[in-house]
Design a protein around this motif. Sequence first.
Motif, PDB file in Angstrom:
ATOM      1  N   PHE A  29      -5.546  -2.225  -0.670  1.00  0.00           N
ATOM      2  CA  PHE A  29      -5.613  -0.795  -0.360  1.00  0.00           C
ATOM      3  C   PHE A  29      -4.249  -0.294   0.122  1.00  0.00           C
ATOM      4  CE2 PHE A  29     -10.160  -1.759   0.041  1.00  0.00           C
ATOM      5  CZ  PHE A  29     -10.685  -0.694  -0.680  1.00  0.00           C
ATOM      6  N   HIS A  30      -3.904   0.892  -0.356  1.00  0.00           N
ATOM      7  CA  HIS A  30      -2.592   1.467  -0.019  1.00  0.00           C
ATOM      8  C   HIS A  30      -2.330   1.478   1.488  1.00  0.00           C
ATOM      9  CE1 HIS A  30       0.811   4.220   0.005  1.00  0.00           C
ATOM     10  NE2 HIS A  30       0.146   4.999   0.844  1.00  0.00           N
ATOM     11  N   GLY A  31      -3.278   2.014   2.253  1.00  0.00           N
ATOM     12  CA  GLY A  31      -3.079   2.155   3.698  1.00  0.00           C
ATOM     13  C   GLY A  31      -3.009   0.812   4.423  1.00  0.00           C
TER      14      GLY A  31
ATOM     15  N   GLN B 184      -1.609  -1.959   3.026  1.00  0.00           N
ATOM     16  CA  GLN B 184      -0.225  -2.410   2.759  1.00  0.00           C
ATOM     17  C   GLN B 184       0.741  -1.657   3.682  1.00  0.00           C
ATOM     18  OE1 GLN B 184       0.336  -1.220  -1.288  1.00  0.00           O
ATOM     19  NE2 GLN B 184      -0.411  -3.130  -2.141  1.00  0.00           N
ATOM     20  N   VAL B 185       0.504  -0.348   3.794  1.00  0.00           N
ATOM     21  CA  VAL B 185       1.402   0.490   4.586  1.00  0.00           C
ATOM     22  C   VAL B 185       1.353   0.096   6.068  1.00  0.00           C
ATOM     23  CG1 VAL B 185       1.722   2.844   5.419  1.00  0.00           C
ATOM     24  CG2 VAL B 185       1.422   2.437   2.980  1.00  0.00           C
ATOM     25  N   ALA B 186       0.158  -0.278   6.550  1.00  0.00           N
ATOM     26  CA  ALA B 186       0.035  -0.708   7.948  1.00  0.00           C
ATOM     27  C   ALA B 186       0.934  -1.923   8.200  1.00  0.00           C
ATOM     28  CB  ALA B 186      -1.419  -1.043   8.268  1.00  0.00           C
TER      29      ALA B 186
ATOM     30  N   GLU C  77       8.298   1.777   5.295  1.00  0.00           N
ATOM     31  CA  GLU C  77       6.986   1.104   5.166  1.00  0.00           C
ATOM     32  C   GLU C  77       6.371   1.344   3.799  1.00  0.00           C
ATOM     33  OE1 GLU C  77       7.455   3.935   7.097  1.00  0.00           O
ATOM     34  OE2 GLU C  77       6.379   5.053   5.564  1.00  0.00           O
ATOM     35  N   HIS C  78       6.636   2.534   3.205  1.00  0.00           N
ATOM     36  CA  HIS C  78       6.088   2.821   1.880  1.00  0.00           C
ATOM     37  C   HIS C  78       6.860   2.095   0.777  1.00  0.00           C
ATOM     38  CE1 HIS C  78       3.285   5.658   3.589  1.00  0.00           C
ATOM     39  NE2 HIS C  78       2.768   5.845   2.392  1.00  0.00           N
ATOM     40  N   LEU C  79       8.135   1.818   1.017  1.00  0.00           N
ATOM     41  CA  LEU C  79       8.887   1.041   0.022  1.00  0.00           C
ATOM     42  C   LEU C  79       8.297  -0.367  -0.097  1.00  0.00           C
ATOM     43  CD1 LEU C  79      12.589   2.109   0.740  1.00  0.00           C
ATOM     44  CD2 LEU C  79      11.076   2.880  -1.094  1.00  0.00           C
TER      45      LEU C  79
ATOM     46  N   GLY D 143      -4.353   3.364   8.639  1.00  0.00           N
ATOM     47  CA  GLY D 143      -3.043   2.700   8.481  1.00  0.00           C
ATOM     48  C   GLY D 143      -1.996   3.662   7.953  1.00  0.00           C
ATOM     49  N   ASP D 144      -2.377   4.448   6.959  1.00  0.00           N
ATOM     50  CA  ASP D 144      -1.425   5.382   6.343  1.00  0.00           C
ATOM     51  C   ASP D 144      -1.028   6.486   7.334  1.00  0.00           C
ATOM     52  OD1 ASP D 144       0.141   5.998   4.183  1.00  0.00           O
ATOM     53  OD2 ASP D 144      -1.372   7.159   3.141  1.00  0.00           O
ATOM     54  N   THR D 145      -1.966   6.883   8.202  1.00  0.00           N
ATOM     55  CA  THR D 145      -1.659   7.939   9.180  1.00  0.00           C
ATOM     56  C   THR D 145      -0.714   7.419  10.266  1.00  0.00           C
ATOM     57  OG1 THR D 145      -3.812   8.941   8.763  1.00  0.00           O
ATOM     58  CG2 THR D 145      -2.688   9.623  10.761  1.00  0.00           C
TER      59      THR D 145
END
Length: 442
Positions: free
Chosen positions: A289-291, A293-295, A269-271, A189-191
């Motif tokens: 998980f961070h990724g 949320q970012v997805a 997306e990171h905000l 997701g983060d990538t």
Amino acid sequence: MRDNIIPWRQLCPVEDQSVSMEMGPIYIGEGLIAQCGEACLKAGLRGSALVGMDQNTALAAGNAVVASLQSAGIDAQPHMVGPQDGSRFVSTTDYSHEIVKSLEQPPDFFVSVGAGSVTDIIKYAAYMMKRPFVSVVSAASVDAYTSSIAAMVDGGVKKSLPVNPPALVITDMDVVNASPLELTTSGYGDTLAKCTSCADWVMARELTGESYSEEVSKATFSYAKQLIPLADKIKRHDKDAMDLLMRGQHALGIAMWLAKSSRPASGGEHLISHSWDMKALKAGVLPSFHGHQVAVGTLQMARLYEQLEKLRCWDGGTEPVDVAVRRIKDDQARHTAFLGSDPATVGKVHENEAELSAFRDKVKSAWPTLSEEIHHYLVPSDELEEAFRTVGCPTNAAGVGEDLDDAKATFLRARFLRSRFTVLDLFDALTPLTEVVDEVVR
Ligand SMILES: [Zn+2]
């Protein structure tokens, strides 16, 4: 073992040969854990080492790392961080300070064996004690192993803290491939978030004059592009696909050093993700998980770019200028008060009607060319959603434990969390975000 050293320029290609980086060797390969001691000696690291790990990474690799260091003649001492029952935890600077306080004599170097939390805690402790730091990777979930920041909670607030480049990175793909799937999907997701973070970056260059590197941006995005059709293989921990995901994470960390900011990795997306983290922090609960949320944030930003085109907002804006200036100022006052953030933000509010009109004119004239550049990075939201669904990443607010109405409120206020200029700011200066929130946030 030498064959397993991957030059940073190969991971994140930049043509300019004058660019240098202090980063130590990055190893990627199989069966590398047993050779950690040897790799440390080759990198000039000897003497004593504090090896940080948690209950899970101790079993996955940490104990074997300590044994390998000791057999190479290094006085390696394990140091456990996090809860004793092995449950998830958030990295706070308290952990790093505890380590520093507990040491009568600083070790010659620090080693972390873990994913995001352990890596951040140990590399920040190493930074504070001015000692080299070795990163032993346990999962493909984050870019923390090579990145220029430690993302940690400090004094109750999530911050990006400075660190030194790693003196050595060991990526044993046997360990990475055996890690829990949810860590892999989070990294995935983060990538893929680079589809919107790189679009935001080029847009900020054009509209706010922010410094930008096309080479760095295209290098980081290329991993996202290649990984989109590989969702099914990532889900099965296919060797080649996982190798690509891992290289993408390391490349992203390197990109942040090259850009001297987290810009290549982090846009609108990171905000959204940071806002959810803050909410969890206030409530005293663990965030998703961070990724993941970012997805969900990436899907929101991809849909927002689509709405910008569909409604032709770029063509002069749809909200009258006088109304917009007042409304945005009111929003800023309300949202910064809620978030406790700094109201001094770049390109977020416009002092008067003339300023906003000039901004809208700039958008209108830049758009035909800018749109082409942005579309180098943007991927249709449907395609991204399909990839996330296939890999097993959440695709909506409920998937990351958020109530839909709360998620809509977060979407409307997230742009005032930090000064970073993103599509959220661009859109809201043309058309109120409230007009598309139901379409974008699901
Ligand atoms: Zn991220």
